[in-house]
Design a protein around this motif. Sequence first.
Motif, PDB file in Angstrom:
ATOM      1  N   LYS A   9      -3.573  31.812  65.246  1.00  0.00           N
ATOM      2  CA  LYS A   9      -4.128  31.678  63.901  1.00  0.00           C
ATOM      3  C   LYS A   9      -5.637  31.928  63.904  1.00  0.00           C
ATOM      4  O   LYS A   9      -6.303  31.699  64.908  1.00  0.00           O
ATOM      5  CB  LYS A   9      -3.858  30.279  63.336  1.00  0.00           C
ATOM      6  CG  LYS A   9      -2.412  30.039  62.950  1.00  0.00           C
ATOM      7  CD  LYS A   9      -2.203  28.624  62.443  1.00  0.00           C
ATOM      8  CE  LYS A   9      -2.937  28.321  61.150  1.00  0.00           C
ATOM      9  NZ  LYS A   9      -2.345  29.046  59.998  1.00  0.00           N
TER      10      LYS A   9
ATOM     11  N   SER B 279     -11.726  29.166  61.468  1.00  0.00           N
ATOM     12  CA  SER B 279     -12.879  29.307  60.584  1.00  0.00           C
ATOM     13  C   SER B 279     -14.182  29.378  61.372  1.00  0.00           C
ATOM     14  O   SER B 279     -14.411  28.596  62.295  1.00  0.00           O
ATOM     15  CB  SER B 279     -12.943  28.126  59.611  1.00  0.00           C
ATOM     16  OG  SER B 279     -14.150  28.153  58.867  1.00  0.00           O
TER      17      SER B 279
ATOM     18  N   PHE C 180      -8.680  25.814  60.498  1.00  0.00           N
ATOM     19  CA  PHE C 180      -7.971  27.095  60.512  1.00  0.00           C
ATOM     20  C   PHE C 180      -8.144  27.828  59.191  1.00  0.00           C
ATOM     21  O   PHE C 180      -8.114  27.221  58.120  1.00  0.00           O
ATOM     22  CB  PHE C 180      -6.474  26.862  60.777  1.00  0.00           C
ATOM     23  CG  PHE C 180      -6.160  26.340  62.152  1.00  0.00           C
ATOM     24  CD1 PHE C 180      -6.113  27.203  63.243  1.00  0.00           C
ATOM     25  CD2 PHE C 180      -5.919  24.994  62.362  1.00  0.00           C
ATOM     26  CE1 PHE C 180      -5.829  26.732  64.515  1.00  0.00           C
ATOM     27  CE2 PHE C 180      -5.625  24.505  63.632  1.00  0.00           C
ATOM     28  CZ  PHE C 180      -5.581  25.383  64.712  1.00  0.00           C
ATOM     29  N   GLU C 181      -8.329  29.140  59.294  1.00  0.00           N
ATOM     30  CA  GLU C 181      -8.434  29.978  58.100  1.00  0.00           C
ATOM     31  C   GLU C 181      -7.052  30.130  57.496  1.00  0.00           C
ATOM     32  O   GLU C 181      -6.250  30.951  57.904  1.00  0.00           O
ATOM     33  CB  GLU C 181      -9.002  31.358  58.465  1.00  0.00           C
ATOM     34  CG  GLU C 181     -10.498  31.391  58.687  1.00  0.00           C
ATOM     35  CD  GLU C 181     -11.280  31.305  57.378  1.00  0.00           C
ATOM     36  OE1 GLU C 181     -10.645  31.293  56.295  1.00  0.00           O
ATOM     37  OE2 GLU C 181     -12.512  31.249  57.428  1.00  0.00           O
ATOM     38  N   ASP C 182      -6.757  29.304  56.538  1.00  0.00           N
ATOM     39  CA  ASP C 182      -5.431  29.302  55.917  1.00  0.00           C
ATOM     40  C   ASP C 182      -5.587  28.720  54.518  1.00  0.00           C
ATOM     41  O   ASP C 182      -6.109  27.610  54.350  1.00  0.00           O
ATOM     42  CB  ASP C 182      -4.471  28.454  56.752  1.00  0.00           C
ATOM     43  CG  ASP C 182      -3.014  28.642  56.340  1.00  0.00           C
ATOM     44  OD1 ASP C 182      -2.763  28.695  55.124  1.00  0.00           O
ATOM     45  OD2 ASP C 182      -2.151  28.723  57.227  1.00  0.00           O
ATOM     46  N   SER C 183      -5.126  29.442  53.522  1.00  0.00           N
ATOM     47  CA  SER C 183      -5.323  29.009  52.132  1.00  0.00           C
ATOM     48  C   SER C 183      -4.378  27.897  51.692  1.00  0.00           C
ATOM     49  O   SER C 183      -4.544  27.338  50.613  1.00  0.00           O
ATOM     50  CB  SER C 183      -5.150  30.200  51.189  1.00  0.00           C
ATOM     51  OG  SER C 183      -3.845  30.736  51.290  1.00  0.00           O
ATOM     52  N   THR C 184      -3.375  27.572  52.519  1.00  0.00           N
ATOM     53  CA  THR C 184      -2.446  26.508  52.143  1.00  0.00           C
ATOM     54  C   THR C 184      -3.131  25.145  52.234  1.00  0.00           C
ATOM     55  O   THR C 184      -4.062  24.952  53.012  1.00  0.00           O
ATOM     56  CB  THR C 184      -1.196  26.513  53.028  1.00  0.00           C
ATOM     57  OG1 THR C 184      -1.584  26.435  54.408  1.00  0.00           O
ATOM     58  CG2 THR C 184      -0.377  27.767  52.792  1.00  0.00           C
TER      59      THR C 184
ATOM     60  N   ASN D 114      -3.143  22.027  53.622  1.00  0.00           N
ATOM     61  CA  ASN D 114      -2.475  21.337  54.716  1.00  0.00           C
ATOM     62  C   ASN D 114      -3.472  20.800  55.741  1.00  0.00           C
ATOM     63  O   ASN D 114      -4.579  21.327  55.889  1.00  0.00           O
ATOM     64  CB  ASN D 114      -1.495  22.288  55.413  1.00  0.00           C
ATOM     65  CG  ASN D 114      -0.473  21.556  56.258  1.00  0.00           C
ATOM     66  OD1 ASN D 114      -0.157  20.396  55.988  1.00  0.00           O
ATOM     67  ND2 ASN D 114       0.040  22.216  57.281  1.00  0.00           N
TER      68      ASN D 114
ATOM     69  N   HIS E  60      -6.684  22.985  57.283  1.00  0.00           N
ATOM     70  CA  HIS E  60      -6.705  24.312  56.697  1.00  0.00           C
ATOM     71  C   HIS E  60      -7.854  24.442  55.700  1.00  0.00           C
ATOM     72  O   HIS E  60      -8.200  23.484  55.003  1.00  0.00           O
ATOM     73  CB  HIS E  60      -5.389  24.596  55.984  1.00  0.00           C
ATOM     74  CG  HIS E  60      -4.227  24.796  56.903  1.00  0.00           C
ATOM     75  ND1 HIS E  60      -2.989  25.218  56.461  1.00  0.00           N
ATOM     76  CD2 HIS E  60      -4.113  24.655  58.250  1.00  0.00           C
ATOM     77  CE1 HIS E  60      -2.160  25.326  57.496  1.00  0.00           C
ATOM     78  NE2 HIS E  60      -2.823  24.979  58.588  1.00  0.00           N
ATOM     79  N   THR E  61      -8.421  25.635  55.629  1.00  0.00           N
ATOM     80  CA  THR E  61      -9.545  25.869  54.711  1.00  0.00           C
ATOM     81  C   THR E  61      -9.133  25.656  53.260  1.00  0.00           C
ATOM     82  O   THR E  61      -9.961  25.278  52.427  1.00  0.00           O
ATOM     83  CB  THR E  61     -10.109  27.291  54.877  1.00  0.00           C
ATOM     84  OG1 THR E  61      -9.023  28.243  54.773  1.00  0.00           O
ATOM     85  CG2 THR E  61     -10.766  27.461  56.243  1.00  0.00           C
TER      86      THR E  61
ATOM     87  N   GLY F   9       2.999  23.418  61.152  1.00  0.00           N
ATOM     88  CA  GLY F   9       3.260  24.241  59.971  1.00  0.00           C
ATOM     89  C   GLY F   9       4.455  25.161  60.098  1.00  0.00           C
ATOM     90  O   GLY F   9       4.932  25.436  61.195  1.00  0.00           O
TER      91      GLY F   9
END
Length: 261
Positions: A51, A54, A83-87, A89, A101-102, A168
């Motif tokens: 993954k 950030s 982590f660069e993740d739009s969800t 969480n 998550h971001t 996840g």
Amino acid sequence: MKFRLLLILFIILLLAACATTPTGRSQLAFMPDSELDAMGLQAFTTMKNEKSISQNTRENQFVRCVANTITREIGGDWEVVVFEDSTLNAFALPGNKIGVHTGLVDLVDNQDQLAAVIGHEIGHVLAKHSNERMSQKLGAQMGMSIIAAVAAPTTPMGQTALGLLGVGTQYGLIMPFSRLHESEADTMGIELIAKAGFNPEESITLWQKMAQASQGEQPAEFLSTHPSHETRIEDLRALLPKANKMMQQARAAGKKPNCKK
């Protein structure tokens, strides 16, 4: 004769596996803590390799400030990764690993709301909920070989193992924590952040925001993988008097978090 011996060994195993959570609830946990920690490390390493992480300095400082303030209350060396993740969480794994998550960072308004999520997730780890689920779902014998499965997350066994840890969806089949586990993590989480000096009142606002977000175009992964019940906010409200006293005591002792988003 062989059956009787196996039965005796099984009973001994059951007795040895009996434990008590920090809230005083009895639980059955077959897996040695060392193995759960190894699984958490393996799963976290896999995620960091696959993954995007950030590189936003301000974002990382904010999340680590909140997480470090909370973990200071329980001790241990905790690794925190954004982590660069739009969800929407966040998670905590055995072995002192925390992932955020971001998308969640963007959602929260302040340090107290982020603390509510991280505190809740740490509550699952402190109560050894993953161990309890591993023991219930896989049993002792299968559990002993599960570390190898974590190293192969695409296999059916690997998906089951990572799902039980609470990782996840892209790293395994999510197996939601039970309502009992959720309530326990809520109780432990709100008290933990209060002891660290965060405002427990913001946990109510946080869950309201999460519920609203889950109704929009962007589903809240945190809510989809952690069963949300209408009683959750009511339960948290009932815990506020005690938590507020803990916060006041913490602040009187000089604990005043100042983590800027």
